[in-house]
Design an enzyme around this catalytic site. Structure first.
Site, short mmCIF file in Angstrom:
data_model
loop_
_atom_site.label_atom_id
_atom_site.label_comp_id
_atom_site.label_asym_id
_atom_site.label_seq_id
_atom_site.Cartn_x
_atom_site.Cartn_y
_atom_site.Cartn_z
N GLY A 114 29.33 66.57 -6.67
CA GLY A 114 28.30 66.16 -7.49
C GLY A 114 27.66 65.00 -6.62
N CYS A 126 36.02 67.33 -4.98
CA CYS A 126 35.24 66.24 -4.53
C CYS A 126 34.89 65.02 -5.78
CB CYS A 126 33.91 66.65 -3.57
SG CYS A 126 33.15 65.16 -2.77
N TYR A 127 33.74 65.17 -5.97
CA TYR A 127 33.51 64.40 -7.16
C TYR A 127 34.39 64.69 -8.37
CZ TYR A 127 30.50 61.78 -10.68
OH TYR A 127 30.19 60.95 -11.78
N HIS A 158 35.71 70.71 0.33
CA HIS A 158 34.84 72.07 -0.40
C HIS A 158 35.38 73.20 0.01
CE1 HIS A 158 31.79 69.60 -2.36
NE2 HIS A 158 32.10 68.83 -1.28
N GLU A 165 34.66 76.10 -1.43
CA GLU A 165 33.73 77.39 -1.70
C GLU A 165 32.63 77.49 -0.44
OE1 GLU A 165 33.90 74.15 -2.93
OE2 GLU A 165 31.88 73.14 -3.17
N ASP A 196 17.02 95.05 -10.78
CA ASP A 196 17.72 94.62 -12.16
C ASP A 196 17.41 95.34 -13.23
OD1 ASP A 196 18.31 92.53 -10.17
OD2 ASP A 196 16.61 91.13 -11.10
N LYS A 216 23.26 88.48 -8.50
CA LYS A 216 22.57 89.57 -7.74
C LYS A 216 23.33 90.47 -7.08
CE LYS A 216 18.34 91.18 -6.93
NZ LYS A 216 17.22 90.99 -7.86
#
Ligand code: XMP
Length: 530
Positions: free
Chosen positions: A74, A101-102, A186, A188, A244, A386
């Site tokens: 964050g 991290c945060y 990170h 990710e 969708d 998605k």
């Protein structure tokens, strides 16, 4: 029924525990730009994840029976006044934890560790050395390339914790007490090449999650849930032909067969062959009882003389609802309305501290039906991203033309004809647009095109063809590369492709005599012209 009652009914089809059959990881969002990405990476590792605001109460988390919690990064510092804090239940409930991290700073700060501002903000690639073997680094090399982005860092470990990795700038780059982990980097982002393996270690070796979150399992589970929710009732669905609503239709049809009534409205603002494709796929291939409504005259009648883009949007949206309601009355009664709502929409509506984004364009589409329709909602895709929806579509044997479809605005070609929308202009645009898409399709995926189309401008221009002077319309070609449509860059199409598009449009579309290429990115422009 009052609005409140209707709103309550509308919620009824959406279970509090989304998909009880899957092991679940809760990602708490502390405002990082990567929070959704963390949730997606967990899914890619085969584990279901839910992204929740950082201040979610345990009473809302407990029904999910999380096998592990991930605290996102964050933008705040733990010392900022009013900075998001660690919910008390995180320490109280004995659930495996990964603070990124945060999230790591919060954990250290809340226990008896210490967090300090680093001498300088670190942003970019770094290398960490694993100093203590543990489940998180299982089967990973002793030294890892990672991505850092932080101002603060942990300078003293909380009691019971060991430093498990260090880097040049962050001597405590990772810490653990065996069940709770904190990492300064990170995992990710793609710039941490082994980040996926590290996350997988957390999910499998620390949280003992099953990795059965796959499209096939999702379909089985969703079919069971839809049957349970809908019972013997009937479901109405607005089928736009987009990814969708198409996937939602195929999924619900698999669950309840002909008790699903898909309604497809041809509003005259569709691309070449679109209405035909939808009929071909759903009516003929899937054998759905498709209600096909030819409402072209109605829409074009109401658009006559309208040039303002917002007014066009409003008219198309309103008219769609009218047509849809009329069909509901004609073929009803229906107890349920199906919508192709996706997880990012759900997250956005519950995200913390978000001011309503400044309205740049009002987006009207099938998903934008008013909340006060007298139906309960079925939203079988409301926990999917998605790319997961596309996977489910493939699993349900939807053809690539549907599953890999580009986004298409609800108001359709009405916002790609600058000025008044008429039958004649629609025909010109449809023909030019088909050429643009055909030529760019030839380039394949590698061209990196997110969306491409033609726009008809209200401009005439002089030309010459053979011995004749021509005086016809100008058409703009738009092709953009993007990740999520929030930002976009114009695609550097090969000149040969642009040349072919231009030649073909001028030669094959009588009435267009000049073609220009739009080289504006978003921002400052938007993807659509209106
Ligand atoms: P803009 O033009 O805002 O478009 O950069 C971002 C993405 O949204 C699509 N778009 C719409 N989709 N109804 C929709 O459902 C709309 O009114 C609408 N306007 C734009 C656009 O095609 C792009 O993918």
């Amino acid at each position: 029924m009052t609005h409140m009652e209707l709103a309550r009914v509308a919620q009824a089809g959406n279970e509090a525990v989304p998909l009880p059959e899957f092991d679940t990881i809760v990602v708490l969002d502390f405002g990082s730009q990567y929070s959704q990405l963390i949730a997606r990476r967990v899914r890619e590792a085969g584990v279901f994840s839910v992204l929740l605001p950082w201040d979610t109460e345990w009473t809302d988390v407990a029904p999910l029976q999380p096998k592990g919690i991930i605290l996102s990064g964050g933008p705040a510092s733990v010392y900022d006044p009013g900075a998001p804090s660690l919910p008390a239940w995180i320490i109280r409930e004995d659930v495996p934890l990964l603070g990124i991290c945060y999230g790591m700073h919060l954990l250290a700060h809340h226990l008896d560790g210490e967090v300090e501002p680093a001498a300088k903000r670190e942003y970019g690639p770094a290398t960490i050395d694993v100093t203590q073997s543990c489940a998180l680094f299982h089967d990973l090399p002793p030294s890892l390339d990672v991505w850092m982005s932080h101002g603060d860092h942990v300078t003293r470990l909380p009691s019971g914790f060991l430093g498990i990795a260090s880097s040049h700038n962050a001597p405590i780059a990772a810490m653990s007490d065996g069940r709770r982990f904190g990492i300064q980097f990170h995992p990710e982002v793609v710039h941490t090449p082994l980040g996926r393996d590290l996350l997988r270690n957390f999910l499998v070796d620390v949280c003992h999650c099953r990795t059965d979150w796959t499209a096939t399992h999702f379909v089985d589970s969703a079919v069971r849930q839809i049957r349970k929710t809908v019972g013997e009732n009937r479901v109405l669905l607005g089928l736009s032909g987009g990814v969708d609503s198409s996937v939602a239709a195929a999924l619900i049809h698999r669950a309840i067969g002909d008790r699903l009534t898909p309604v497809f409205v041809d509003n005259g603002l569709l691309r070449l062959g679109e209405a035909e494709l939808v009929r071909e796929v759903f009516d003929r291939a899937f054998g759905m009882k498709l209600i096909f409504v030819d409402a072209r005259d109605r829409f074009l009648g109401r658009l006559q003389g309208i040039v303002d883009p917002e007014e066009k949007r409003k008219i198309v949206g309103d008219e769609f609802i009218r047509v849809f309601e009329a069909q509901a009355n004609l073929h009803g009664p229906f107890e349920f309305l199906a919508q192709g709502t996706l997880y990012p929409d759900v997250i956005e509506s519950t995200a913390p501290d978000t001011n309503a984004a400044v309205k740049i364009k009002s987006h009207h589409n099938v998903g934008g039906l008013p909340a006060d329709l007298p139906f309960s909602l079925v939203e079988p895709l409301r926990y999917l991203f998605k790319d997961e929806v596309r996977d489910v579509g493939r699993t349900l044997a939807l053809p690539a033309e549907i599953v890999d479809r580009q986004p298409f605005p609800g108001p359709g070609l009405a916002v790609r004809i600058i000025g008044e929308v008429t039958w004649e202009e629609l025909d010109l645009l449809r023909a030019a647009d088909a050429i643009v898409r055909e030529e760019i399709d030839e380039l394949g995926q590698s061209a990196g095109v997110w969306q491409c189309f033609a726009v008809l401008l209200p401009v005439r221009s002089v030309g010459v063809m053979g011995d004749y002077r021509t005086y016809g319309r100008v058409c703009a070609v738009r092709a953009v590369s993007s990740e999520d449509a929030m930002t976009a860059d114009w695609t550097r199409l090969p000149f040969d492709t642009l040349a072919r598009i231009s030649n073909r449009i001028v030669n094959e579309v009588r009435g267009i005599t000049r073609v220009v290429y739009d080289i504006t990115s978003k921002p400052p422009a938007t993807i659509e012209w209106e």
